[in-house]
Design a protein around this motif. Structure first.
Motif, PDB file in Angstrom:
ATOM      1  N   SER A   1       0.821  -1.201   0.000  1.00  0.00           N
ATOM      2  CA  SER A   1       0.000   0.000   0.000  1.00  0.00           C
ATOM      3  C   SER A   1       0.862   1.262   0.000  1.00  0.00           C
ATOM      4  O   SER A   1       1.945   1.299   0.592  1.00  0.00           O
ATOM      5  CB  SER A   1      -0.917   0.012   1.226  1.00  0.00           C
TER       6      SER A   1
ATOM      7  N   GLY B   1      -4.696   2.883   8.574  1.00  0.00           N
ATOM      8  CA  GLY B   1      -5.839   3.589   9.118  1.00  0.00           C
ATOM      9  C   GLY B   1      -6.320   4.772   8.309  1.00  0.00           C
ATOM     10  O   GLY B   1      -7.267   5.455   8.725  1.00  0.00           O
ATOM     11  N   PHE B   2      -5.736   5.028   7.150  1.00  0.00           N
ATOM     12  CA  PHE B   2      -6.176   6.158   6.336  1.00  0.00           C
ATOM     13  C   PHE B   2      -7.607   5.919   5.857  1.00  0.00           C
ATOM     14  O   PHE B   2      -7.931   4.851   5.329  1.00  0.00           O
ATOM     15  CB  PHE B   2      -5.251   6.333   5.141  1.00  0.00           C
ATOM     16  N   THR B   3      -8.476   6.919   6.025  1.00  0.00           N
ATOM     17  CA  THR B   3      -9.893   6.750   5.688  1.00  0.00           C
ATOM     18  C   THR B   3     -10.388   7.725   4.631  1.00  0.00           C
ATOM     19  O   THR B   3     -11.552   7.678   4.245  1.00  0.00           O
ATOM     20  CB  THR B   3     -10.777   6.915   6.945  1.00  0.00           C
ATOM     21  N   GLY B   4      -9.543   8.620   4.157  1.00  0.00           N
ATOM     22  CA  GLY B   4      -9.966   9.599   3.169  1.00  0.00           C
ATOM     23  C   GLY B   4      -9.972   9.036   1.758  1.00  0.00           C
ATOM     24  O   GLY B   4      -9.774   7.843   1.525  1.00  0.00           O
ATOM     25  N   THR B   5     -10.236   9.918   0.805  1.00  0.00           N
ATOM     26  CA  THR B   5     -10.209   9.559  -0.614  1.00  0.00           C
ATOM     27  C   THR B   5      -8.835   9.855  -1.180  1.00  0.00           C
ATOM     28  O   THR B   5      -8.264  10.924  -0.938  1.00  0.00           O
ATOM     29  CB  THR B   5     -11.270  10.362  -1.389  1.00  0.00           C
TER      30      THR B   5
END
Length: 391
Positions: free
Chosen positions: A279, A284-288
């Motif tokens: 990746s 934990g990244f949750t944005g676009t």
């Protein structure tokens, strides 16, 4: 800048541009002298005020950029490619209609030694809509173009006077992959020539494939390899690739899944084999986010990735034994918004970022030993920058 100072600076940049000596190559002695730098832009999108291709003088001693103005007025020159002779430059015009047909166009320029400006030689159809990427083979004989909207690939002969032939080969792809919103159709995104100048790698984001072709240096005709493509993990969206300097490994950046495929390259057979998928995003990244560009230093020790959304640059160490990427050693803000393109300068001491939506080019100092980047360098304003090319 005063007129005498401007002319002196331009002369220094042109002297660098005219030379193809070894001391102008990355990592070689003498690479501290000035270079020319061209920036491709979007001219008709999102209210852009850009008019085409812009020219800068790059000073690697200080990491400074000096504007030399508009090099060529042309529509949406979103990607640029420089011929090996440093005299000709090619630009895609990322439009969807050309001369009444559903196609973009390609503009061929000659670099004027007296002014640093670009003199238009000709414009030809790209063969498909929305051309987004272009490259030249290592002998300057053949030019290749990827059409994103049209899902197609074309090749052209580079003519001696600097223009381009009509397409020698054109392929319109068919099919789709699993992410309906992004992969309902082919989206050819990148064309890359192998280091031995025998193969062309073609990333198709919509098909989850990297297609492989042989090409004829004389006729520019393309022939599909057998097997004809590398199959990425479904939903990956292969955007662009970078060859390791040893020519044995390839790094494929996937825009849709925000991952990098580390691939073994069999130069004899033209075959890619995946050995790692990692990746580009922090845990934990949750944005676009959509991954932007992959680049590798000339020593083959570090890979650099731009993330559009997370708006950062990620630095990965390369394992010397197998080419795999280790844990990210740095994540640093790109200095703006939407880092569409990144480029290491010829000295290897700087990384430049074209931040499309914030309208800036940001310069980061690079430590060649640790690979780490330092922010706070030069920042110049240019509306909708999307590609950086050093001469």
């Amino acid at each position: 800048m005063s007129r005498p100072s401007f002319l002196a600076g331009l002369a220094g940049g042109l002297q660098a541009a005219a030379s193809f000596a070894a001391d102008s190559l990355p990592g070689a002695a003498g690479n501290s002298r000035p270079f020319l730098m061209f920036v491709g832009t979007f001219t008709g999108k999102r209210g852009s005020s850009s008019q085409g291709i812009y020219l800068y003088r790059w000073l690697p001693e200080s990491g400074a950029l000096e504007s030399l103005g508009l090099a060529a007025k042309t529509t949406d020159p979103s990607f640029l490619a420089l011929a090996p002779n440093r005299k000709h430059l090619y630009a895609v015009n990322e439009i969807n209609e050309y001369e009444g047909s559903p196609s973009g166009s390609v503009s061929a320029f000659e670099l004027e030694a007296s002014s640093g400006k670009l003199c238009l030689r000709n414009v030809v159809s790209s063969g498909g809509a929305g051309p987004c990427n272009i490259t030249v083979d290592r002998k300057g004989s053949v030019v290749f173009v990827a059409d994103y909207a049209g899902g197609s690939l074309s090749s052209f002969r580079a003519l001696p006077e600097g223009g381009l032939s009509s397409p020698a080969s054109t392929f319109h792809f068919e099919g789709h992959s699993v992410v309906e919103s992004r992969q309902a159709a082919p989206h050819t995104h990148c064309v890359t020539v192998s280091p031995d100048n025998r193969w062309l790698l073609v990333n198709d984001l919509g098909l989850d494939r990297i297609l492989v072709y042989r090409f004829d240096e004389t006729t520019a005709e393309l022939t599909a390899n057998a097997p004809p493509f590398y199959e990425a993990i479904p939903g990956s969206g292969p955007r662009n690739v970078a060859f390791h300097p040893n020519s044995r490994w390839v790094y494929s950046l996937n825009e849709v899944s925000n991952t990098v495929d580390v691939l073994d390259w069999d130069a004899a057979k033209g075959i890619l084999t995946r050995q790692q998928n990692i990746s580009t995003l922090p845990p934990g990244f949750t944005g676009t986010n959509t991954a932007g560009t992959v680049a590798i230093d000339s020593a083959g020790r570090y890979v650099y990735i731009s993330n559009r959304g997370a708006n950062d640059i990620v630095v990965f160490p390369v394992e010397a034994t197998n080419g795999r990427l280790g844990q990210a050693l740095q994540r640093i803000s790109c200095g703006g918004k939407t880092p569409r393109h990144i480029a290491l300068d010829p000295s290897g001491r700087w990384l430049l970022v074209a931040n499309q939506d914030s309208g800036t080019i940001d310069v980061f100092a690079r430590d060649p030993e640790s690979g780490r980047l330092t922010a706070g360098g030069t920042q110049v304003r240019v509306d909708q920058p999307v590609c950086i090319v050093f001469v």
